[in-house]
Design an enzyme around this catalytic site. Sequence first.
Site, mmCIF file in Angstrom:
data_model
loop_
_atom_site.group_PDB
_atom_site.id
_atom_site.type_symbol
_atom_site.label_atom_id
_atom_site.label_comp_id
_atom_site.label_asym_id
_atom_site.label_seq_id
_atom_site.Cartn_x
_atom_site.Cartn_y
_atom_site.Cartn_z
ATOM 1 N N ASN A 1 34.531 44.204 50.296
ATOM 2 C CA ASN A 1 36.102 44.073 50.303
ATOM 3 C C ASN A 1 36.951 45.172 51.004
ATOM 4 O O ASN A 1 37.749 44.820 51.995
ATOM 5 C CB ASN A 1 36.541 44.215 48.813
ATOM 6 N N GLY B 1 47.420 33.091 39.631
ATOM 7 C CA GLY B 1 46.932 33.660 40.898
ATOM 8 C C GLY B 1 45.730 32.676 41.290
ATOM 9 O O GLY B 1 45.419 31.485 40.585
ATOM 10 N N ASN C 1 31.572 44.091 45.660
ATOM 11 C CA ASN C 1 32.777 44.320 46.044
ATOM 12 C C ASN C 1 32.950 45.742 47.167
ATOM 13 O O ASN C 1 33.765 45.362 47.885
ATOM 14 C CB ASN C 1 33.571 44.582 44.992
ATOM 15 N N SER D 1 39.271 39.020 48.793
ATOM 16 C CA SER D 1 40.656 39.256 48.218
ATOM 17 C C SER D 1 41.264 40.401 48.706
ATOM 18 O O SER D 1 42.724 40.273 49.060
ATOM 19 C CB SER D 1 40.492 39.255 46.721
ATOM 20 N N ALA E 1 38.169 31.538 46.209
ATOM 21 C CA ALA E 1 39.271 30.937 45.893
ATOM 22 C C ALA E 1 40.318 31.513 46.735
ATOM 23 O O ALA E 1 40.760 32.626 46.977
ATOM 24 C CB ALA E 1 39.487 30.758 44.483
ATOM 25 N N LYS F 1 28.247 43.268 40.353
ATOM 26 C CA LYS F 1 29.335 42.906 41.149
ATOM 27 C C LYS F 1 30.221 43.802 41.876
ATOM 28 O O LYS F 1 30.694 43.682 42.845
ATOM 29 C CB LYS F 1 30.365 42.183 40.181
ATOM 30 N N VAL G 1 42.610 32.980 40.809
ATOM 31 C CA VAL G 1 41.333 32.780 40.097
ATOM 32 C C VAL G 1 42.015 32.028 38.744
ATOM 33 O O VAL G 1 41.221 31.088 38.105
ATOM 34 C CB VAL G 1 41.013 34.308 39.516
#
Length: 298
Positions: free
Chosen positions: A188, A9, A184, A247, A126, A180, A11
Amino acid sequence: MKIGIIGGGAVGLLFAGYLGQKFDVTLIVRRELQLQSLLMNGITVHKGGSSFTTRVDSDLLTEVSMKFDFVIVAVKEYDLKPLEKVLELMDKNQPLLFLQNGIGHLEWVESLPHHNLLAGSVEHGALKENDHVLHHLGVGKTNLALIKGEWGAVEELVSQSIPSFPFLLKQDFEEMLLTKLFVNVLINPLTALTRVRNGKLVENPHLHQLQRDLFQELLLLYPHMERNVSFEGVVEICNNTYENRSSMLKDIESERKTEIESILGVLLEKAQREHHFVPIMNVVYRLVKGIEREGLGG
């Protein structure tokens, strides 16, 4: 140094693209089509107005022993369980580095028979364009912390890291992953529900208030994190990644399964166990699950 990276994927491609410039990297993927694409084209990384291509070895994920100096596991949290047999066939002294979002995978990781286990927190952005091309959108660093055992070959990775793709060692893996997780949770699911880029969460007063409410609910669950995470810090991340699409937003747009269980589901379980009232978190979770279900066919 030989590095195995499991997962083709965004990452996995990002790490293979950068680390393959300096180390002997093998990217391990599930699909034959991606394998052939990688062997034929290498990995192309677009960053700003420039790009580079890295040639790496690639192999299909099979239940055979793979000998590397260490292995990076870069699949989504919900794809970890099917890897168990493959991981158990590897050398138990071989360090395993897990790069999943959230904390839902920790109990499973700690149950593995391997002696040297690490967690990573990725700050890069990414976007995967196809099986061998990706866009490096947000440049950051990768934080690493020991779950158990020793650093081993990972110390060489850190000492020889590429300046544009740095690694930083942390002392406490739970604190690192929770930091983190706060980010998120505040980015997200809200971007996934509203279909906006990260920066709009700060600009829009209604969405920004939801971020504040979620932050307070997170502190109910983890009051000790108040000294490690600030709301202003999350705002700064939103501004620094203003044009990024999270993501989870990309998963919803592509009608794929999201990581909502490892990001919010696990927190709702904790809230229920400890009798905390987290209504915003609950509504956000249900909305994402509902949209996810419709995208997956109902």
